[in-house]
Design an enzyme around this catalytic site. Structure first.
Site, PDB file in Angstrom:
ATOM      1  CG  HIS A   1      -9.966  -2.128  10.287  1.00  0.00           C
ATOM      2  ND1 HIS A   1      -9.393  -1.751  11.477  1.00  0.00           N
ATOM      3  CD2 HIS A   1      -8.939  -2.438   9.449  1.00  0.00           C
ATOM      4  CE1 HIS A   1      -8.080  -1.849  11.380  1.00  0.00           C
ATOM      5  NE2 HIS A   1      -7.776  -2.260  10.167  1.00  0.00           N
TER       6      HIS A   1
ATOM      7  CG  HIS B   1      -1.715   0.907   1.670  1.00  0.00           C
ATOM      8  ND1 HIS B   1      -1.349   2.129   2.145  1.00  0.00           N
ATOM      9  CD2 HIS B   1      -3.064   0.876   1.650  1.00  0.00           C
ATOM     10  CE1 HIS B   1      -2.439   2.818   2.400  1.00  0.00           C
ATOM     11  NE2 HIS B   1      -3.496   2.076   2.114  1.00  0.00           N
TER      12      HIS B   1
ATOM     13  CB  CYS C   1      -7.428  -2.950  15.527  1.00  0.00           C
ATOM     14  SG  CYS C   1      -8.279  -1.530  14.895  1.00  0.00           S
TER      15      CYS C   1
ATOM     16  CG  HIS D   1       2.437  -1.099   3.541  1.00  0.00           C
ATOM     17  ND1 HIS D   1       1.737  -1.912   2.705  1.00  0.00           N
ATOM     18  CD2 HIS D   1       1.820  -1.183   4.740  1.00  0.00           C
ATOM     19  CE1 HIS D   1       0.742  -2.478   3.352  1.00  0.00           C
ATOM     20  NE2 HIS D   1       0.761  -2.041   4.592  1.00  0.00           N
TER      21      HIS D   1
ATOM     22  CB  CYS E   1     -13.299  -0.709  13.828  1.00  0.00           C
ATOM     23  SG  CYS E   1     -11.619  -0.124  13.548  1.00  0.00           S
TER      24      CYS E   1
ATOM     25  CB  CYS F   1     -11.537  -4.132  15.874  1.00  0.00           C
ATOM     26  SG  CYS F   1     -11.204  -3.847  14.112  1.00  0.00           S
TER      27      CYS F   1
ATOM     28  CE  LYS G   1      -7.778  -3.978  -0.150  1.00  0.00           C
ATOM     29  NZ  LYS G   1      -7.646  -5.076   0.776  1.00  0.00           N
TER      30      LYS G   1
ATOM     31  CE  LYS H   1      -8.840   4.950   7.674  1.00  0.00           C
ATOM     32  NZ  LYS H   1      -7.603   4.564   8.148  1.00  0.00           N
TER      33      LYS H   1
HETATM   34  N1  MSP Z   1       1.476  -5.688  11.163  1.00  0.00           N
HETATM   35  C1  MSP Z   1       1.331  -4.465  11.846  1.00  0.00           C
HETATM   36  C2  MSP Z   1       2.672  -3.881  12.260  1.00  0.00           C
HETATM   37  C3  MSP Z   1       3.473  -4.760  13.177  1.00  0.00           C
HETATM   38  S1  MSP Z   1       4.993  -4.014  13.604  1.00  0.00           S
HETATM   39  C4  MSP Z   1       5.590  -4.991  14.804  1.00  0.00           C
HETATM   40  C5  MSP Z   1       0.625  -3.426  10.947  1.00  0.00           C
HETATM   41  N2  MSP Z   1       0.663  -3.668   9.630  1.00  0.00           N
HETATM   42  S2  MSP Z   1       0.003  -2.715   8.533  1.00  0.00           S
HETATM   43  O1  MSP Z   1       0.222  -3.377   7.274  1.00  0.00           O
HETATM   44  O2  MSP Z   1      -1.343  -2.417   8.871  1.00  0.00           O
HETATM   45  O3  MSP Z   1       0.798  -1.366   8.585  1.00  0.00           O
HETATM   46  C6  MSP Z   1       2.204  -1.328   8.345  1.00  0.00           C
HETATM   47  C7  MSP Z   1       2.727   0.091   8.419  1.00  0.00           C
HETATM   48  O4  MSP Z   1       2.127   0.877   7.387  1.00  0.00           O
HETATM   49  C8  MSP Z   1       2.386   0.800   9.734  1.00  0.00           C
HETATM   50  O5  MSP Z   1       3.482   1.583  10.160  1.00  0.00           O
HETATM   51  C9  MSP Z   1       1.224   1.690   9.348  1.00  0.00           C
HETATM   52  O6  MSP Z   1       1.100   2.821  10.142  1.00  0.00           O
HETATM   53  C10 MSP Z   1       1.628   2.067   7.943  1.00  0.00           C
HETATM   54  N3  MSP Z   1       0.494   2.555   7.155  1.00  0.00           N
HETATM   55  C11 MSP Z   1      -0.580   1.853   6.698  1.00  0.00           C
HETATM   56  N4  MSP Z   1      -1.398   2.720   6.021  1.00  0.00           N
HETATM   57  C12 MSP Z   1      -0.872   3.955   6.032  1.00  0.00           C
HETATM   58  C13 MSP Z   1      -1.145   5.184   5.360  1.00  0.00           C
HETATM   59  N5  MSP Z   1      -2.234   5.391   4.655  1.00  0.00           N
HETATM   60  N6  MSP Z   1      -0.220   6.171   5.448  1.00  0.00           N
HETATM   61  C14 MSP Z   1       0.992   5.992   6.102  1.00  0.00           C
HETATM   62  N7  MSP Z   1       1.262   4.870   6.724  1.00  0.00           N
HETATM   63  C15 MSP Z   1       0.250   3.923   6.948  1.00  0.00           C
HETATM   64  O7  MSP Z   1       0.128  -2.464  11.464  1.00  0.00           O
END
Ligand code: MSP
Length: 471
Positions: A146, A18, A127, A21, A143, A124, A296, A293
């Site tokens: 989500h 994403h 989360c 990420h 939530c 949730c 999907k 935000k």
């Molecule tokens: N699996 C957990 C993290 C475990 S760390 C021990 C998780 N995964 S996640 O896929 O939901 O998110 C991974 C990272 O991407 C997190 O730092 C999260 O904040 C970041 N992001 C996910 N969507 C985001 C945005 N739209 N913008 C910026 N970062 C965001 O949480």
């Protein structure tokens, strides 16, 4: 020369990479490159979070085995990180045998702080956590992250006694032994810590199958967050080997939504293991799509690979590191992206390089062998404070200043008039300034900066095609 350990959040592999990420990786990569530039030894972890119901459910939906599903997706994340030009040194998957065994050992080491009790509450699955009655009420039972109703669950679980560590964590946050950035999040975390109950760290096998079994109790599986947080040390070999060369981490990069896990459960685990706390938790904001935000269901999710493929890696890193503040939310629109590429990257930097290199090679300009300048103190301070977008601005101001200087000094008219000495002096001044700015830009735009270095070597050779071609 110091040893620096940098970590990134490990994404769930229940979907494709994403754009959000990318933030963890880009920021951490800037940190890593900056420290390498200072001569430090850097170890840089990345990985994937592969357990939990969300992943299990997704694999079932697709009718494939969970293992096959996570194998495929972990590969996609790894390819994505490589495509971002991230120079990580270690990659951990939470389904790795070594990780699973080490997490089980960690559980056993923490057993003095673990107890069994029954619990009923709102959960949730998005989360992967229980929310309080108050939170459920405030969110009207759904939530907000989500868009799914909370489920009422009642189970017998193992609990981790956060209460045993609250005082120490509070002290570490207050004294900045574990620095939380930005400061307003630090205050938020202190408040959350006060309210934080003991956390449930297991689920009955009937509720969660895809996870690490609790050692000595086949009826329970570990809570994904306990398993996931441990990755930062299992990847270093804990508890099989001494990790003190690398741990504590210098900086852990996480999104604002998951800071709470890193500021409360994680330090409690570390204290329970008698390990030091990370020196800094850097929490970044969210990337929005056109101010909204991404989701999907709204259909506004931006595919990072499409963005990367449009103008290449430097353009991607340029936008997300300069136009998105390290700590606040940032916005992405194709229009803003196109403008930043054409007006800033291609115009301010690309044209400058082209102009200077062409003039220099036409007039046979030779650069003096000079010692490279020290990085300016203002830049260092911003970089040390993880204010990357501001440090980037600082370097970009220099690029813009060179553009103004060149228009003022008019080296082309010196060339026309045959004022060779003046021309030589003017051009070396401008090129040296550019190379100084280039050094500062190196952690942000590694590919372009390497090219610029090569262009202004001896002899100076203008690029055959512009660094940032018009599309
Ligand atoms: N699996 C957990 C993290 C475990 S760390 C021990 C998780 N995964 S996640 O896929 O939901 O998110 C991974 C990272 O991407 C997190 O730092 C999260 O904040 C970041 N992001 C996910 N969507 C985001 C945005 N739209 N913008 C910026 N970062 C965001 O949480």
């Amino acid at each position: 020369m110091k040893n620096i350990y940098i970590t990134t959040a490990i994404p769930y592999v229940n979907g494709m990479p994403h754009i959000g990420h990318a933030m963890d990786y880009c920021l951490a990569d800037v940190c890593a490159r900056y420290h390498r530039m200072l001569g430090d030894n850097v170890r840089f972890q990345a990985g994937t979070d592969e357990h939990g119901n969300k992943i299990d459910l997704k694999a079932r939906e697709l009718g494939i085995s969970v293992q096959e599903y996570v194998d495929n997706n972990a590969k996609k994340f790894q390819e994505f990180i490589d495509k971002l030009g991230v120079e990580y040194t270690d990659f951990v998957r939470t389904t790795d045998d070594a990780h699973v065994r080490r997490v089980q050992e960690i559980w056993q080491k923490l057993s003095g702080h673990i107890y069994k009790a029954s619990y009923e509450g709102w959960y949730c699955t998005g989360c992967e956590r229980y929310v309080t009655e108050k939170e459920c009420e405030e969110n009207h039972g759904v939530c907000p992250d989500h868009q799914k109703p909370y489920e009422r669950l009642s189970e017998e679980n193992y609990y981790f006694r956060i209460a045993d560590f609250k005082e120490k964590i509070r002290e570490a946050i207050l004294s900045n032994e574990m620095l939380i950035l930005p400061d307003y999040r630090r205050i938020e975390m202190l408040k959350l810590l006060d309210e934080s109950p003991d956390v449930s760290i297991s689920r009955p096998v009937s509720q969660l199958k895809w996870g690490v079994p609790v050692p000595g109790d086949e009826s329970q599986v570990m809570y994904v967050w306990l398993d996931a947080l441990a990755n930062y040390i299992t990847v270093l070999g804990y508890p099989d080997s001494d990790i003190s060369d690398w741990w504590p981490a210098s900086a852990e990069f996480v999104g604002k939504d998951i800071l709470r896990f890193h500021a409360i459960i994680w330090p409690a685990m570390l204290l329970g293991l008698s390990l030091p706390l990370p020196r800094t938790l850097v929490s970044h904001g969210f990337i929005l799509a056109n101010g909204q935000k991404m989701s999907k269901s709204v259909g506004n999710v931006v595919d990072p690979v499409e963005v990367l493929d449009k103008y290449g890696l430097d353009a991607f890193r340029y936008y997300f590191l300069r136009h998105v503040d390290t700590f606040s939310d940032g916005d992405f629109t194709w229009e803003k992206y196109d403008t930043a590429y054409a007006n800033e990257l291609a115009n301010d930097l690309g044209n400058l390089v082209q102009r200077l290199a062409t003039l220099a090679s036409k007039n046979d300009i030779k650069l003096d062998k000079r010692a490279p300048s020290e990085l300016p103190i203002e830049y260092r301070e911003l970089m040390d404070a993880y204010e990357y977008a501001r440090a980037f601005d600082f370097a970009w101001d220099k690029v813009q200043k060179i553009n103004r200087d060149i228009d003022e000094a008019k080296p082309w008219s010196l060339a026309k008039k045959g004022e060779v000495e003046k021309l030589q002096e003017c051009m070396t001044g401008l090129i040296c300034d550019l190379l100084d700015a280039n050094e500062m830009l190196m952690p942000f735009l590694p590919t372009a900066c390497e090219k610029i270095k090569a262009i202004f070597a001896d002899p100076i050779v203008p690029p055959e095609t512009p660094l940032f071609p018009k599309q």
